[in-house]
Design a protein around this motif. Structure first.
Motif, PDB file in Angstrom:
ATOM      1  N   ALA A 124      36.271  11.223 -34.073  1.00  0.00           N
ATOM      2  CA  ALA A 124      37.605  10.665 -33.859  1.00  0.00           C
ATOM      3  C   ALA A 124      38.307  11.297 -32.662  1.00  0.00           C
ATOM      4  CB  ALA A 124      38.448  10.808 -35.130  1.00  0.00           C
ATOM      5  N   PRO A 125      38.372  12.638 -32.545  1.00  0.00           N
ATOM      6  CA  PRO A 125      38.978  13.215 -31.346  1.00  0.00           C
ATOM      7  C   PRO A 125      38.242  12.841 -30.064  1.00  0.00           C
ATOM      8  CG  PRO A 125      38.847  14.863 -33.081  1.00  0.00           C
ATOM      9  CD  PRO A 125      38.057  13.676 -33.558  1.00  0.00           C
ATOM     10  N   ALA A 126      36.909  12.762 -30.120  1.00  0.00           N
ATOM     11  CA  ALA A 126      36.145  12.392 -28.927  1.00  0.00           C
ATOM     12  C   ALA A 126      36.452  10.956 -28.513  1.00  0.00           C
ATOM     13  CB  ALA A 126      34.650  12.553 -29.188  1.00  0.00           C
ATOM     14  N   SER A 127      36.559  10.062 -29.485  1.00  0.00           N
ATOM     15  CA  SER A 127      36.903   8.668 -29.181  1.00  0.00           C
ATOM     16  C   SER A 127      38.316   8.572 -28.614  1.00  0.00           C
ATOM     17  CB  SER A 127      36.785   7.812 -30.446  1.00  0.00           C
ATOM     18  OG  SER A 127      35.451   7.774 -30.914  1.00  0.00           O
ATOM     19  N   ALA A 128      39.220   9.371 -29.174  1.00  0.00           N
ATOM     20  CA  ALA A 128      40.594   9.374 -28.674  1.00  0.00           C
ATOM     21  C   ALA A 128      40.658   9.849 -27.229  1.00  0.00           C
ATOM     22  CB  ALA A 128      41.468  10.268 -29.561  1.00  0.00           C
ATOM     23  N   GLY A 166      43.718   7.053 -37.851  1.00  0.00           N
ATOM     24  CA  GLY A 166      43.338   6.964 -36.448  1.00  0.00           C
ATOM     25  C   GLY A 166      44.402   6.236 -35.637  1.00  0.00           C
ATOM     26  N   ARG A 167      44.993   5.202 -36.231  1.00  0.00           N
ATOM     27  CA  ARG A 167      46.081   4.498 -35.567  1.00  0.00           C
ATOM     28  C   ARG A 167      47.252   5.441 -35.320  1.00  0.00           C
ATOM     29  NH1 ARG A 167      48.306   1.366 -39.538  1.00  0.00           N
ATOM     30  NH2 ARG A 167      49.895   2.975 -39.732  1.00  0.00           N
ATOM     31  N   ARG A 168      47.615   6.209 -36.334  1.00  0.00           N
ATOM     32  CA  ARG A 168      48.722   7.158 -36.199  1.00  0.00           C
ATOM     33  C   ARG A 168      48.386   8.224 -35.158  1.00  0.00           C
ATOM     34  NH1 ARG A 168      53.535   8.135 -35.153  1.00  0.00           N
ATOM     35  NH2 ARG A 168      54.461  10.019 -36.043  1.00  0.00           N
ATOM     36  N   MET A 169      47.148   8.703 -35.134  1.00  0.00           N
ATOM     37  CA  MET A 169      46.701   9.676 -34.135  1.00  0.00           C
ATOM     38  C   MET A 169      46.940   9.141 -32.729  1.00  0.00           C
ATOM     39  SD  MET A 169      42.801  11.060 -33.455  1.00  0.00           S
ATOM     40  CE  MET A 169      42.196   9.373 -33.161  1.00  0.00           C
TER      41      MET A 169
END
Length: 297
Positions: A124-128, A166-169
């Motif tokens: 998730a952080p990598a995708s962000a 993930g949306r909130r991130m």
């Protein structure tokens, strides 16, 4: 052809296990109890590490030396999705060439923006980070900062980073500069209609968009970049990765765990199945995020 160039400051993650095989990126294994046999195993038992001009390069000289010349074996129970086609292959390159100019530019941008996950299950952080770079908003952020300054303090974890978390991130990371939309449905036909429109807007018309649906075919592509981040199921569990291409009924996934699953095309039906799969932890289907620059920024 496009080249996925390395961000030299990043080290490839240590691969003690399949990164991202948790429910959604940061925690224990998914509660999804479906057997691996429910999805046909990927025909590719050996995937060559990304070293050519048509695929990723390793994210550091150390990682490149470590993996160069070897074939990365992918256990069948950890294979990405049924019918996957490696980008670094004859058919994968043909699909890349089938994209129009808009798709080619988008893929080249994604390849320069992409990052490998640097910790176990940090998909998730990598995708962000890839999305922020793609949209020109990387700033001070790193995967570590996203984890320690966004995910942890805001409690954006269940047994991983869910679609809504993930949306909130991404809303937090984008402040008011990004519009973040959640695409989620348990009905594949419903999600297909929306996904096809988003793929066409992001990558342009391709031969794969001959759907016969006027609403999809004739809609005008919006101005400005459009970023798709998928939160999808696979035999090993939930995962986050960017979508970097669309051609002839196949979606290109730039997996954040490239040492175990290099860039690969996935047939649309298999991808839709993975997006609509029920997440027993959240009680909702999985799905994807659409990110665009905010008009009010």
């Amino acid at each position: 052809s496009s080249q996925c160039r390395a961000r030299r400051e990043l080290q490839p993650a240590a691969m003690g296990g399949y990164q991202g095989e948790r429910d959604s990126g940061l925690g224990r294994r998914s509660g999804d109890k479906a057997s691996v046999s429910s999805v046909a195993p990927l025909a590719l038992q050996e995937i060559r590490p990304p070293m050519t001009s048509n695929s990723y390069e390793s994210r550091s000289s150390h990682g490149k030396a470590q993996h160069e010349g070897r074939v990365a074996k992918v256990p069948s129970d950890l294979a990405p999705l049924a019918g996957a086609i490696p980008l670094d292959g004859k058919e994968g390159r043909r699909l890349e060439a089938a994209m129009g100019p808009q798709g080619g530019i988008a893929l080249a941008t994604w390849c320069s923006a992409w990052e490998a996950q640097i910790r176990q299950s940090w998909c998730a952080p990598a995708s962000a980070m890839a999305a922020l770079h793609f949209l020109g908003r990387g700033g001070r952020w790193t995967q570590q900062r996203i984890y320690s300054e966004v995910l942890l303090p805001h409690g954006l974890m269940t047994k991983g980073v869910s679609l809504s978390d993930g949306r909130r991130m991404m809303e937090i990371l984008g402040t008011r500069e990004l519009k973040v939309e959640e695409r989620c449905s348990s009905e594949e036909a419903t999600l297909e209609h929306v996904l096809l429109a988003d793929l066409r807007a992001a990558f342009g018309d391709t031969p794969g968009l001959r759907t016969g649906n006027p609403a999809v075919q004739d809609s005008e592509a919006p101005v400005g970049p459009r970023c798709l981040l998928a939160n999808y199921w696979r035999p090993s569990g939930g995962h986050w990765s960017p979508i970097a291409g669309w051609a002839e009924g196949h979606v290109l996934i730039l997996d954040t765990n490239n040492l175990r699953a290099p860039p690969h095309w996935v047939p649309l039906p298999a991808f839709l199945y993975a997006l609509c799969r029920h997440n027993e932890v959240t009680g909702r289907p999985r799905g994807y995020l659409l990110l665009t620059p905010s008009t009010s920024a």
